[in-house]
Design an enzyme around this catalytic site. Structure first.
Site, short mmCIF file in Angstrom:
data_model
loop_
_atom_site.label_atom_id
_atom_site.label_comp_id
_atom_site.label_asym_id
_atom_site.label_seq_id
_atom_site.Cartn_x
_atom_site.Cartn_y
_atom_site.Cartn_z
N GLU A 92 1.29 -1.66 -0.35
CA GLU A 92 -0.11 0.31 -0.01
C GLU A 92 0.81 0.71 -0.23
O GLU A 92 1.94 1.28 0.47
CB GLU A 92 -1.03 -0.05 1.63
CG GLU A 92 -1.83 -1.23 1.65
CD GLU A 92 -2.85 -0.91 2.76
OE1 GLU A 92 -3.47 -1.62 3.28
OE2 GLU A 92 -2.10 -0.17 3.48
N CYS A 105 2.95 8.61 1.54
CA CYS A 105 4.05 7.22 2.30
C CYS A 105 4.02 6.06 1.66
O CYS A 105 2.68 5.66 0.84
CB CYS A 105 2.71 7.05 3.33
SG CYS A 105 3.26 6.45 5.05
N CYS A 112 5.55 -6.88 7.74
CA CYS A 112 6.41 -6.76 8.68
C CYS A 112 6.76 -7.49 9.90
O CYS A 112 5.27 -8.50 9.94
CB CYS A 112 6.00 -4.77 8.87
SG CYS A 112 7.97 -4.19 10.41
N CYS A 116 4.19 -5.03 15.98
CA CYS A 116 3.72 -3.71 16.73
C CYS A 116 2.06 -4.22 17.28
O CYS A 116 1.81 -4.56 16.36
CB CYS A 116 4.47 -2.16 16.21
SG CYS A 116 6.15 -1.91 16.33
N CYS A 119 -1.00 -1.87 14.89
CA CYS A 119 -0.54 -2.16 14.04
C CYS A 119 -1.02 -3.24 12.99
O CYS A 119 -0.78 -4.24 13.37
CB CYS A 119 1.09 -1.66 13.25
SG CYS A 119 1.61 -1.88 11.82
N CYS A 332 -1.78 1.80 8.39
CA CYS A 332 -1.30 0.97 7.51
C CYS A 332 -1.88 -0.14 7.98
O CYS A 332 -1.85 -0.52 8.56
CB CYS A 332 0.42 1.22 8.43
SG CYS A 332 1.78 0.23 8.08
S1 SF4 Z 1 4.21 -0.44 13.29
FE1 SF4 Z 1 4.02 -1.43 11.97
S2 SF4 Z 1 4.53 -1.57 10.06
FE2 SF4 Z 1 5.61 -0.20 10.75
S3 SF4 Z 1 7.82 -1.15 12.00
FE3 SF4 Z 1 5.72 -1.69 13.59
S4 SF4 Z 1 4.60 -3.52 13.31
FE4 SF4 Z 1 6.37 -3.11 11.22
#
Ligand code: SF4
Length: 347
Positions: A92, A105, A112, A116, A119, A332
């Site tokens: 994206e 962005c 990933c 986190c 996220c 995201c």
């Molecule tokens: S916020 Fe999401 S995309 Fe960004 S580093 Fe953390 S897990 Fe990865």
């Protein structure tokens, strides 16, 4: 013989490739101009070349392009693009208009590994690193879609942790700068706190801006919401920030996603002022965009403003970021999540 993807070739190797086809160096320069600035998607579109030359090129090479799978436009002007990769995966990019700026962005990885807790992308894990051309092509493809408007700023804050794919990311940054004429001052790389990557970024792409996703003021809380903190705790992260060789009049941006009852107390705000003392910085306070399947809640506006006031009273620059594109799932990983949850990906 397998055809060569011209965008996947490092720009400096294009000259060698063209000379292997018996073509002079100026043809390589023309080709770069057509691929990056004129956004040609096939040899056929390069009208500066004769029909014969276009056919010759088409027999040995192709121009790789991301496939636009979906585009959503928010009532506030934010736009989200879902792009298909050659291997069937998707990523994206989000275009955010703000006064005279048009910021894109972009993603640096498909998925990933950083996990986190707030996220959506982090929930799905890492699928693979993007190649430099796939990173740059988000800029080229969105530029083509929105022409004649021009993208003014780039942030690497989409899917993925850019400092975990630093070789391809720094190659992409150089291409954006040299071939798309985007000043490095207008490019920001955002990290969740990969300390060795911060040190390397200073050497590989010294003039770009650094943003650090901090999001907590104690190792206990940060470790809970950002697993990277177990490897690189707050003290080590801020030490790397203090040592980061900032260009004149530049500051590090600290992102602080505010989660109700988790990291938004007055004590957090006071601790934050202590932690950041002496670092040339600004703080972006981002009230959490609530997501289905993620347990965190958005603090109310009063709490956010009180938190901001403590920071400002301590002499820090703290800006509350407005939520953009909530009606189009602009956070995201959300659009891709919607697409892969459907029985068929919309094309
Ligand atoms: S916020 Fe999401 S995309 Fe960004 S580093 Fe953390 S897990 Fe990865």
């Amino acid at each position: 013989m397998e055809k060569v993807n011209l965008k996947a070739l490092p720009p400096e190797e294009l000259k060698t490739f063209m000379s292997a086809q018996g073509l002079p160096a100026y043809r390589a320069r023309q080709l770069l101009h057509w691929i990056y600035e004129k956004r040609a998607t096939s040899a056929e579109e390069i009208t500066e070349f004769s029909q014969k030359l276009r056919r010759q090129l088409d027999q040995v090479a192709w121009i790789g392009n991301l496939e636009l799978l979906d585009r959503a436009v928010s009532a506030d002007g934010t736009q989200k693009f879902l792009f298909g990769l050659d291997d069937g995966d998707s990523i994206e990019s989000v275009l955010i208009p703000d006064e005279d700026r048009l910021t894109l962005c972009i993603s640096s990885q498909a998925g990933c590994a950083m996990g986190c807790a707030f996220c959506r992308t982090g929930k799905g894990g890492l699928r693979r690193n993007l190649q430099a051309y796939e990173i740059v092509d988000q800029v080229i493809s969105v530029g083509r879609e929105i022409a004649p408007r021009r993208i003014t700023n780039i942030v690497l804050m989409g899917m993925g942790e850019p400092l975990k794919n630093l070789d391809e990311v720094s190659d992409a940054l150089h291409r954006m700068n040299r071939l798309l004429q985007i000043s490095k001052r207008r490019i920001t790389v955002s990290t969740c706190g990969v300390v060795p990557g911060i040190e390397q970024l200073a050497f590989k792409a010294p003039e770009v801006n650094l943003a650090v996703s901090l999001n907590a003021t104690t190792d206990e809380v940060r470790g809970r919401i950002m697993p990277i903190n177990k490897r690189y705790p707050i003290k080590a992260l801020l030490k790397a920030c203090r040592r980061y060789p900032l260009q004149k009049r530049r500051r590090i941006t600290f992102e602080y996603v505010m989660l109700a009852g988790v990291n938004d107390t007055d004590e957090d705000a006071y601790r934050l002022t202590d932690l950041l003392r002496g670092i040339p910085c600004k703080i972006n306070l981002i009230p959490f965009n609530e997501l289905e399947g993620i347990k965190y809640r958005r603090p109310d506006e009063g709490r956010v403003l009180e938190f901001q006031t403590i920071l400002v009273d301590a002499g820090l620059t703290a800006i509350v970021r407005k939520s953009k594109g909530q009606d189009i799932l602009a956070a995201c990983g959300q659009l891709r999540h919607r697409e892969v949850s459907r029985p068929q990906v919309m094309k």
